[in-house]
Design an enzyme around this catalytic site. Sequence first.
Site, short mmCIF file in Angstrom:
data_model
loop_
_atom_site.label_atom_id
_atom_site.label_comp_id
_atom_site.label_asym_id
_atom_site.label_seq_id
_atom_site.Cartn_x
_atom_site.Cartn_y
_atom_site.Cartn_z
N GLU A 436 0.84 -1.20 0.00
CA GLU A 436 0.00 0.00 0.00
C GLU A 436 0.88 1.26 0.00
O GLU A 436 1.59 1.52 0.96
CB GLU A 436 -0.89 -0.02 1.26
CG GLU A 436 -1.66 1.26 1.51
CD GLU A 436 -2.45 1.20 2.83
OE1 GLU A 436 -2.44 0.17 3.51
OE2 GLU A 436 -3.07 2.24 3.16
N ASP A 514 -1.36 -1.23 5.71
CA ASP A 514 -1.36 -0.74 7.08
C ASP A 514 -2.34 -1.54 7.94
O ASP A 514 -3.37 -2.00 7.44
CB ASP A 514 -1.78 0.73 7.13
CG ASP A 514 -0.73 1.63 6.48
OD1 ASP A 514 0.41 1.17 6.31
OD2 ASP A 514 -1.08 2.78 6.15
N ASP A 516 -4.78 -0.89 9.70
CA ASP A 516 -5.91 -0.05 10.10
C ASP A 516 -7.08 -0.30 9.16
O ASP A 516 -7.01 -1.17 8.29
CB ASP A 516 -5.50 1.42 10.13
CG ASP A 516 -5.08 1.93 8.74
OD1 ASP A 516 -5.31 1.21 7.75
OD2 ASP A 516 -4.50 3.03 8.67
N ASP A 518 -8.39 1.46 6.71
CA ASP A 518 -8.10 1.66 5.30
C ASP A 518 -7.32 0.49 4.72
O ASP A 518 -7.58 0.02 3.63
CB ASP A 518 -7.27 2.94 5.11
CG ASP A 518 -8.17 4.15 4.96
OD1 ASP A 518 -9.38 3.96 4.70
OD2 ASP A 518 -7.67 5.28 5.12
#
Length: 652
Positions: A436, A514, A516, A518
């Site tokens: 990402e 990540d 998280d 997203d």
Amino acid sequence: MSEEQITPNNGAYSADSIQVLEGLEAVRKRPAMYIGDISIKGLHHLVYEIVDNSIDEALAGYCDHIEVTINEDNSVTVQDNGRGIPVDYHEKEKKSAMEVAMTVLHAGGKFDKGSYKVSGGLHGVGMSCVNALSSHMITQVSRDGKIYQQEYEIGKPLYNVKEVGVSDHTGTRQQFWPDKSIFIETVYDYKILASRMRELAYLNAGLRITLTDLRVVNEDGSFKSDFFHSEEGLREFVRFIESSREHLINDVIYLNTEKQGVPVEIAIMYNTGFSENIHSYVNNINTIEGGTHLAGFRRALTRTLKKYAEDSKMLEKVKVDIAGDDFREGLTAVISIKVAEPQFEGQTKTKLGNSEVMGAVDQAVGEVLTNYLEEHPKEAKMIVDKVILAATARHAARKAREMVQRKSPMSGGGLPGKLADCSDKDPIKCELFLVEGDSAGGTAKQGRNRAFQAILPLRGKILNVEKAMYHKALESDEIRNIYTALGVTIGTEEDSKEANIEKLRYHKIIIMTDADVDGSHIDTLIMTFFFRYMPQIIQNGYLYIATPPLYLCKKGRIEEYCWTDAQRQKFIETYGGGSESAIHTQRYKGLGEMNAQQLWETTMDPEHRMLKQINIDNAAEADYVFSMLMGEDVGPRREFIEENATYANIDT
Ligand code: 0RA
């Protein structure tokens, strides 16, 4: 086939005890041959084998309720209300029929249940196999007002079948403890069992299945439990799969018939999307590699729709040619057939080989679809219009694909500029990280082992293929880069959408995002892409998700990475006496916060990293889940995310 094949005794109940032991010994020696593997998959397979026997009893018309219970100690109980396994004593065999059923490999098939004896499960080895792979097993049968019982250890009876009580009903109760010396994992996963039980309920209309987990107590004191029951069978199944998609027509086209001795049940819906989603089953087994039943279905669909379109002169103004695929865009179908002696072929033994089935399915579908189209001219026109649209789009896609192909490594177009390739060329050793963002991509490039690890940074969120037409997807730079980096070609001369993965350059494709919300969204987008466009990558076990740590905890010179809040808490307790002050904890919000060395140590180094392998336990459910996650409806999506969130503990 091979020398490992176990040949069952021909005469019923003729096995002597030595052969019996040899049979079960073989199962314990090579468990994977009988139940697929000894991982979490094989562990759950034990339950399916036992449930299959009760389903047979249901198919024979004598059982309508199956209760599956995960006990506190991770043993499993399966109880049905059928006639009960026969317990009569066999003079010749000198033992009870029940003992034969539980200790002789393949004995299950010897009970005569008439032409609908169709079961066997994927590996078809039945109860004795589960028995052999269990450290302990208890079989109880209620029949003729009595309860009969026998217990076993690794498949060997501890005593002769005995009466242990009276009963006012009939049925079979099986409880088994998977052998910890055989299975890598012996903790049952409720969700995996629930998803299979739901599927079985849809596949066997009218059957009631209760699943209970005695390890989990609800707030009201009851145990975690689900009840699965479908009166309408496949009709409801296809509506469930389609519940997050926009319907093209509201009807379910349905048939339930028997042709040439083959029971055929099929439910079809059309949606406004672009993918083809056909889920096929033989004897309740998901045939992910397809086979003759699928071929018969496709043949009938193409022929019938083509004839209708031609007869009604709808194709006269159409300039482009129409191909097989065009008839199936936006089509979702569930096909379930029963075959007395299925021949399973293919890599995963989930491809039906029986040639007689093709004609049976073809005929059944042809008749019903012809009638439907004639009786529903409005809907028929919508279907044919969609086919024409698909053909037109396919021509646009051909151009887009040629662009990709021209850029593919085989045609000398070179690899994507963003790809940092590895030096090794053996796909088995090579890994591709899909990372990402450019910044984390840069860190990964520094941290990697360049011999076998390649890095392809992706710009944020890739296209949602669930909502895009095929040729639009191929126009996306990120998706084109993935295709070219992987080295696969798309489609064949017949314009099929199927990717050819023979030239795949990496056998590990690792999504690294990540930790998280997203990041997990990007994971989902990339998984959706593979699931829809290259399912073979997932089926072969090539797709993984990397798991970066959430924290770096420090106390003086001691440093530890933590992946969960519990691990962090434990560090605080161990090194800080329970107090957070003294201790330094660094929360990683993104991959970018780690330096190259840290990223290597925690997330990329094969010696230390933890990868999650993506696999599809249940393709029909995955079909629903992906369409739901990527669809318009917020409600079910939120519910699903709340229930499954791994990152719920993280501020976003
Ligand atoms: C063979 C014959 C009969 C019942 C069964 C098998 C049977 C097997 C299993 C395994 C799990 N549950 C089961 N329920 C039934 C019927 C014999 C008779 O009563 O005539």
